[in-house]
Scaffold this active site. Structure first.
Site, PDB file in Angstrom:
ATOM      1  CG  ASP A   1       2.474  -2.497   5.412  1.00  0.00           C
ATOM      2  OD1 ASP A   1       2.959  -1.360   5.301  1.00  0.00           O
ATOM      3  OD2 ASP A   1       1.359  -2.704   5.915  1.00  0.00           O
TER       4      ASP A   1
ATOM      5  CG  HIS B   1      -0.376   0.285   2.522  1.00  0.00           C
ATOM      6  ND1 HIS B   1      -0.396   1.551   3.073  1.00  0.00           N
ATOM      7  CD2 HIS B   1       0.236  -0.502   3.442  1.00  0.00           C
ATOM      8  CE1 HIS B   1       0.170   1.521   4.274  1.00  0.00           C
ATOM      9  NE2 HIS B   1       0.569   0.287   4.524  1.00  0.00           N
TER      10      HIS B   1
ATOM     11  CD  GLU C   1      -2.324  -1.195   5.654  1.00  0.00           C
ATOM     12  OE1 GLU C   1      -2.014  -2.182   6.358  1.00  0.00           O
ATOM     13  OE2 GLU C   1      -2.086  -0.023   6.013  1.00  0.00           O
TER      14      GLU C   1
ATOM     15  CG  HIS D   1       0.613   4.122  12.300  1.00  0.00           C
ATOM     16  ND1 HIS D   1      -0.543   3.439  12.599  1.00  0.00           N
ATOM     17  CD2 HIS D   1       1.127   3.505  11.200  1.00  0.00           C
ATOM     18  CE1 HIS D   1      -0.719   2.456  11.723  1.00  0.00           C
ATOM     19  NE2 HIS D   1       0.294   2.489  10.874  1.00  0.00           N
TER      20      HIS D   1
END
Length: 713
Positions: free
Chosen positions: A420, A344, A391, A504
């Site tokens: 990923d 993604h 995603e 993140h």
């Protein structure tokens, strides 16, 4: 008056002549079909066949680390959250690079429900409601405020003024520890430290305990982890099982299945500094020493109170357009068999690790395959390169595409290989379905280790953990989920480095990668080579490199682990009987494959036999699917490797059995036995189906008589 019709020419011939003519016509038709459908020999280069595609692929490695670094720098120049205008830049870059490689490209758009933050506030109050301090809801590491503020996607709007309780990681065992201290969270705000498993599960657990909101602390380095808190599986929550196209049916928010997808209480990630300010203000019992919050807290208890926390959150929930991007290389012999590589490209922040280290690697694979095509190589089977969108909102881009193309994928997909976070640290980590284990290990013997001169990846992988350890893919945190858990397609997941502290957060930047993660981009190079070589083997090997003997051995290990949970061995013996049959069928397949490898690759009969065997090999994994899905979780179809319902479960296999055990607390002994027994039988029937598929015959085994058993306490 009706017209008189002339008699057909055939009717005017003698019967013997008719039979001769029909026979000749049929022979001509068959000959034409054979000539038309016979696959061409592979293209030639310099007067001969490209005999070693792997060697050609690896020969294109010099300088590739520099081009990978350049792609990563371009992709991470700014934030590119799915559904926002900023996402267009990364999409355009991927499309341009795929087209520059000379590959056929296409895109597919979907309109899922997405979730963004509208407003959030946090304050610390005295017991009488007077303001003590306004608390920051920003991310300290995002000094320039370029990024979306920290938030939990799909957290509902809401607010609370309540006492806070520190719940450590927010696991069941943490709540039991609080209960022993006489502390509960009912009507209170739970403050947790990240690390207790899926954040959506942490929020759901707190809601079950009666909490009115959840705050999850970030790291002491200033990063605050964004993320999704949807429940019940991946994909658009309003189109479960079908694609979220613009004109698609959508369930209403009052639908019971839809309501179960969303948390019932608001939540938000906060900085370590903000969480520490709340915890320092708490009284109550002392924080257990084993919790070690890691927030720099030098005072305070677990609560509740005496202070109050005033928390508000407003969600902006709306439909957004996302775009999946594809490059397709058609195979010369089996163009209707697909080897699928996916990554993604959307990111919560800059995405240097998650996910664009993988995106840059995928683009280098595209570059190499384009050069190989120009050199005369063409794969035996088709290769599809996929760049997924959204995603981070719950594998939406990949899930919608799989749901839309499910029937086609069921009959044609060979395998899905996912990358990923390609590089987030040191050492190779891999997960796969067991029939791909041997292939994965073999490929790592061909790739130089990026960190140890003179060794191959296989050597250091083996030494790192005292032996090669391949994970089973029973988690739902990347795009292999719809392929394996819903469609039953053999899958692999690859990454370098066990975990990334800036996950993140604003710290997931090109600067971190260049200085800390992979300064020379050699780990990127290694993951690119492993990924590409896997694709070439899956696309070019005359007989698919699947080892179901390894699958049977892995199932035996799972059954042995399950045996420790039962008070008798009858169910274990039952499963073992079916596994033994699977092992026997796998051995027969291996022998058949060896015989086929000795035949002329271009003999028509040999090609037909290979095709039939390959079909059995790729369809065997589909046998582990249950049409109606897991009990209460219909989207998850795989009876061996779907995730368990309880996110804290130690089961990484047999999810139906795991669910039956975890739900058994409120059942009678008889009901508990019946529930687990039913799931054991479902696993047995799935293994039996796979055995029959491998043998290419109808099910023949007589099932043993019924049984009963009980679980060990």
């Amino acid at each position: 008056m009706p017209h008189s019709c002339p008699r057909p020419a055939l009717a005017r011939l003698a019967p013997g002549s008719v039979r001769l003519l029909v026979g000749f016509g049929l022979l001509l038709l068959v000959s034409l079909l054979v000539l038309h459908r016979r696959p061409a020999r592979p293209p030639v280069r310099s007067g001969g066949r490209v005999r070693d595609p792997a060697a050609l692929f690896l020969s294109l490695s010099p300088g590739a680390n520099a081009s990978i670094a350049a792609d990563l720098r371009a992709l991470t120049a700014g934030p590119h959250l799915a559904g926002t205008p900023e996402a267009a830049g990364a999409t355009a870059h991927v499309l341009a690079r795929l087209r520059a490689a000379g590959l056929q490209t296409l895109t597919r758009e979907y309109r899922p429900l997405l979730s963004y933050p509208a407003h959030a506030s946090l304050a610390l109050l005295r017991a009488d409601g007077a303001l003590l301090a306004d608390l920051s809801v920003d991310e300290p590491a995002d000094a320039g405020r370029r990024l979306v503020p920290p938030y939990h996607a799909y957290a509902p709007s809401g607010g609370a003024v309540a006492e806070a309780v520190f719940v450590n990681l927010g696991r069941e065992e943490d709540y039991r520890a609080l209960e022993r201290l006489g502390v509960g969270v009912h009507g209170r705000i739970a403050v947790a430290v990240r690390g207790g498993g899926y954040r959506g599960g942490v929020v759901a657990r707190a809601a079950e305990k009666g909490a009115v909101a959840v705050l999850i602390a970030g790291r002491a380095d200033g990063g605050v982890e964004r993320g999704v808190v949807l429940l019940g599986g991946p994909g658009d929550p309003l189109t479960p099982g079908w694609a979220a196209t613009g004109e698609a049916e959508r369930l209403g928010f009052d639908n019971e299945a839809v309501k179960r997808r969303f948390p019932t209480i608001p939540s938000m990630p906060v900085s370590a500094k903000t969480a520490a300010a709340i915890i320092r203000s708490l009284g109550g019992p002392a924080i257990p020493p084993e919790w070690q919050p890691g927030l720099g807290v030098d005072a305070g208890g677990v609560g509740p109170g005496p202070t109050l926390v005033n928390f508000t959150y407003q969600e902006d929930r709306k439909f957004g357009t996302i775009r999946d991007v594809f490059a397709i290389i058609k195979g010369y012999e089996e163009p209707d068999r697909y080897v699928i590589l996916g990554n993604h490209r959307d990111a919560w922040t800059y995405g240097a690790v998650d996910p664009n280290s993988g995106t840059a690697a995928l683009l280098d694979i595209a570059r190499r395959l384009g050069i190989m095509l120009q050199s005369g190589w063409t794969p035996r089977r088709s290769i599809i390169l996929c760049s997924w969108d959204a995603e981070e909102f719950g594998m939406i881009g990949s899930t919608e595409w799989v749901e839309e193309n499910l029937a086609d994928l069921h009959s044609k997909a060979v395998a899905y290989v996912n990358v990923d976070c390609a590089v987030q640290g040191v050492g190779l980590f891999a997960g796969s379905t067991p029939q791909l284990d041997k292939l994965l290990v073999d490929v790592t013997r061909q790739v130089k280790d990026p960190d140890v001169t003179g060794k191959m990846v296989h050597d250091t992988w083996n030494e790192m953990n005292g032996g090669i350890n391949i994970e089973r893919l029973a988690r739902t945190d990347s795009d292999f989920t719809p392929f394996l858990h819903h469609a039953g397609i053999p899958s692999v997941d690859l990454y370098y480095g066990k975990e990334f502290p800036g996950y993140h957060t604003a710290l997931d930047s090109y600067n971190w990668m260049e200085k800390h993660g992979d300064p020379l981009f050699l780990r990127h190079l290694a993951i690119t080579e492993i990924w590409g070589l896997l694709a070439l083997r899956l696309a070019d090997d005359p007989v698919l490199p699947f080892d179901y003997q390894a699958y049977a051995s892995q199932l035996q290990e799972h059954t042995n682990a399950f045996a420790s949970m039962t008070s008798n061995h009858q169910p274990v013996n039952l499963i073992n009987g079916f596994i033994n049959d699977l092992s026997g069928a796998a051995m027969e397949v291996l022998k058949e494959a060896k015989k086929l490898q000795q035949l002329d690759s271009y003999d028509e009969y040999a090609m037909m036999r290979r095709r039939l065997l390959n079909d059995r090999l790729l369809l065997a994994e589909r046998s582990f699917l249950q049409t109606e899905g897991l009990e209460g979780r219909e989207w998850f179809k795989h009876l061996l490797y779907s995730p368990p319902e309880d996110y804290e479960s130690n089961f990484s296999f047999f999810p139906g059995i795991a669910d039956a055990i975890s739900r058994s607390g409120n059942l009678s002994v008889k009901e508990r036995q019946e529930a687990v027994q039913h799931e054991v039988w479902r696993v047995c029937r799935a293994i039996q189906r796979a055995t029959s598929v491998l043998r290419g015959e109808l099910c023949q085994q007589n099932e043993p008589s019924n049984f009963s058993f009980s679980l060990a306490p």
